[in-house]
Design a protein around this motif. Structure first.
Motif, PDB file in Angstrom:
ATOM      1  N   LEU A   1      43.413 104.351 102.121  1.00 44.10           N
ATOM      2  CA  LEU A   1      43.932 104.602 103.468  1.00 44.10           C
ATOM      3  C   LEU A   1      45.112 105.578 103.428  1.00 44.10           C
ATOM      4  N   PHE A   2      45.978 105.411 102.437  1.00 42.09           N
ATOM      5  CA  PHE A   2      47.151 106.280 102.321  1.00 42.09           C
ATOM      6  C   PHE A   2      46.724 107.714 102.014  1.00 42.09           C
ATOM      7  N   ASP A   3      45.772 107.881 101.102  1.00 42.27           N
ATOM      8  CA  ASP A   3      45.289 109.224 100.762  1.00 42.27           C
ATOM      9  C   ASP A   3      44.606 109.881 101.964  1.00 42.27           C
ATOM     10  N   CYS A   4      43.842 109.095 102.727  1.00 47.34           N
ATOM     11  CA  CYS A   4      43.187 109.641 103.921  1.00 47.34           C
ATOM     12  C   CYS A   4      44.216 110.046 104.972  1.00 47.34           C
ATOM     13  N   THR A   5      45.279 109.264 105.091  1.00 48.64           N
ATOM     14  CA  THR A   5      46.343 109.600 106.039  1.00 48.64           C
ATOM     15  C   THR A   5      47.012 110.911 105.652  1.00 48.64           C
ATOM     16  N   ARG A   6      47.290 111.055 104.366  1.00 45.38           N
ATOM     17  CA  ARG A   6      47.905 112.304 103.899  1.00 45.38           C
ATOM     18  C   ARG A   6      46.990 113.494 104.192  1.00 45.38           C
ATOM     19  N   SER A   7      45.703 113.357 103.906  1.00 46.32           N
ATOM     20  CA  SER A   7      44.770 114.456 104.156  1.00 46.32           C
ATOM     21  C   SER A   7      44.718 114.805 105.635  1.00 46.32           C
ATOM     22  N   TYR A   8      44.701 113.783 106.488  1.00 47.05           N
ATOM     23  CA  TYR A   8      44.617 114.023 107.931  1.00 47.05           C
ATOM     24  C   TYR A   8      45.865 114.744 108.432  1.00 47.05           C
ATOM     25  N   VAL A   9      47.035 114.300 107.977  1.00 45.85           N
ATOM     26  CA  VAL A   9      48.289 114.918 108.423  1.00 45.85           C
ATOM     27  C   VAL A   9      48.379 116.362 107.954  1.00 45.85           C
ATOM     28  N   THR A  10      48.063 116.598 106.699  1.00 45.67           N
ATOM     29  CA  THR A  10      48.205 117.953 106.160  1.00 45.67           C
ATOM     30  C   THR A  10      47.155 118.916 106.711  1.00 45.67           C
ATOM     31  N   GLU A  11      46.013 118.376 107.165  1.00 47.91           N
ATOM     32  CA  GLU A  11      44.954 119.241 107.689  1.00 47.91           C
ATOM     33  C   GLU A  11      45.083 119.512 109.183  1.00 47.91           C
ATOM     34  N   THR A  12      45.831 118.684 109.893  1.00 44.91           N
ATOM     35  CA  THR A  12      45.888 118.819 111.354  1.00 44.91           C
ATOM     36  C   THR A  12      47.255 119.239 111.873  1.00 44.91           C
ATOM     37  N   HIS A  13      48.217 119.455 110.996  1.00 45.91           N
ATOM     38  CA  HIS A  13      49.557 119.839 111.431  1.00 45.91           C
ATOM     39  C   HIS A  13      50.008 121.112 110.723  1.00 45.91           C
ATOM     40  N   ALA A  14      50.867 121.831 111.409  1.00 49.19           N
ATOM     41  CA  ALA A  14      51.438 123.028 110.803  1.00 49.19           C
ATOM     42  C   ALA A  14      52.383 122.622 109.674  1.00 49.19           C
ATOM     43  N   ASN A  15      52.607 123.522 108.755  1.00 55.19           N
ATOM     44  CA  ASN A  15      53.493 123.302 107.603  1.00 55.19           C
ATOM     45  C   ASN A  15      52.975 122.204 106.676  1.00 55.19           C
ATOM     46  N   ASP A  16      51.756 121.745 106.909  1.00 59.97           N
ATOM     47  CA  ASP A  16      51.012 120.764 106.124  1.00 59.97           C
ATOM     48  C   ASP A  16      51.801 120.064 105.018  1.00 59.97           C
ATOM     49  N   GLU A  17      51.743 120.582 103.791  1.00 60.23           N
ATOM     50  CA  GLU A  17      52.354 119.904 102.649  1.00 60.23           C
ATOM     51  C   GLU A  17      53.867 119.783 102.788  1.00 60.23           C
ATOM     52  N   LEU A  18      54.487 120.755 103.420  1.00 63.89           N
ATOM     53  CA  LEU A  18      55.938 120.701 103.610  1.00 63.89           C
ATOM     54  C   LEU A  18      56.312 119.540 104.522  1.00 63.89           C
ATOM     55  N   LEU A  19      55.528 119.353 105.579  1.00 61.33           N
ATOM     56  CA  LEU A  19      55.764 118.235 106.491  1.00 61.33           C
ATOM     57  C   LEU A  19      55.596 116.909 105.768  1.00 61.33           C
ATOM     58  N   TRP A  20      54.529 116.782 105.002  1.00 63.37           N
ATOM     59  CA  TRP A  20      54.279 115.528 104.297  1.00 63.37           C
ATOM     60  C   TRP A  20      55.379 115.231 103.277  1.00 63.37           C
TER      61      TRP A  20
END
Length: 273
Positions: A100-119
């Motif tokens: 669930l945590f890995d899926c959440t990270r993928s969803y956030v980084t794929e649907t938001h700007a600045n992806d990895e930086l935001l995470w």
């Protein structure tokens, strides 16, 4: 914000919920989780390679008082799938949490700007709130906390442990009802006091909580009866329904050979007799 897309939901509009299913291979490695575990190709592969299916695993956490309680002949816990060899309930929970945590990270980084930086800016400051049945307490919470540590959600430090919080499903349900319009409905006729019973009929348990809601200048909610946790959720109902149907058709002989099927055509319809 909710995660509205998980692996295995590509052919649908997506969903924020997934079934609690994990497939393990013979070496104990996770092979499929959630919606993936329901895909036809995964089911075929699981059968061919003898993967171990684990579902409703949360019920393995139930208190010892419930585990050791006298069971009727129709009790269905014995038919729950056992955990894989050399796997504890903490291990299984950790695998599911990590997914669930890995899926959440993928969803956030794929649907938001600045992806990895935001995470990267939030991952060390995430608080986790886990709900559990009304009848659970410190023992179950500690196992869930250990699973979160094993899954890598939090570090095994005092600062990390305080990022895990727990709420009973009864409390979570009443908060959801209040924010979804319960308070507004109660206040229609001015200041008033109402007794509300929340019945959360889930997959493993049925949780019953009773509150008095007072609406005046402020909104107050007070629990007025001990919460109940009945281990008769939909999974247990399904087990019993299966037993009932098997008992009904036990002595019925089905001849499904082609010679036993006679079809008479009437206009555009087919009548099987």
């Amino acid at each position: 914000m909710a995660v509205r897309r998980f692996p295995g939901q590509e052919a649908t509009a997506g969903d924020s919920k997934i079934p609690s299913i994990i497939y393990y291979d013979k070496k104990g490695m996770v092979r499929a989780v959630g919606s993936q575990a329901l895909l036809p190709q995964v089911l075929a592969q699981a059968e061919d390679q003898c993967w171990k299916k684990v579902e409703w695993f949360k019920l393995h956490l139930r208190p010892l008082a419930e585990v050791n309680a006298p069971k009727s002949p129709n009790e269905s816990y014995s038919r729950m799938a056992p955990l894989p060899l050399r796997k504890t309930i903490v291990d299984v929970l950790a695998d599911f949490m990590k997914y669930l945590f890995d899926c959440t990270r993928s969803y956030v980084t794929e649907t938001h700007a600045n992806d990895e930086l935001l995470w990267a800016s939030v991952k060390e400051h995430i608080d986790f709130v886990f709900s559990h049945p009304n009848g659970w307490g410190g023992t179950q919470q500690e196992k869930m906390r250990r699973a979160a540590i094993k899954a890598g959600l939090i570090p095994d430090t005092p600062a990390g442990r305080v990022r895990i919080q727990f709420v009973t499903e009864g409390e979570a349900s009443v908060h959801y009802c209040i924010t979804s319009g319960l308070a507004r409905d109660i206040m229609k006729n001015g200041p008033v006091e109402k007794t509300v019973m929340i019945v959360d009929a889930g997959g493993g348990t049925v949780d019953i909580s009773t509150y008095v809601v007072r609406c005046g200048n402020t909104l107050t909610v007070e629990e007025i009866a001990p919460p109940e946790c009945i281990y008769q959720g939909s999974a247990i109902v399904s087990f019993r329904a299966k037993d009932f149907l098997k008992g009904k058709i036990r002595f019925i002989h089905f001849d499904l050979t082609l010679k036993s099927l006679r079809v008479r055509k009437v206009d555009r319809f087919k009548i099987l007799y």
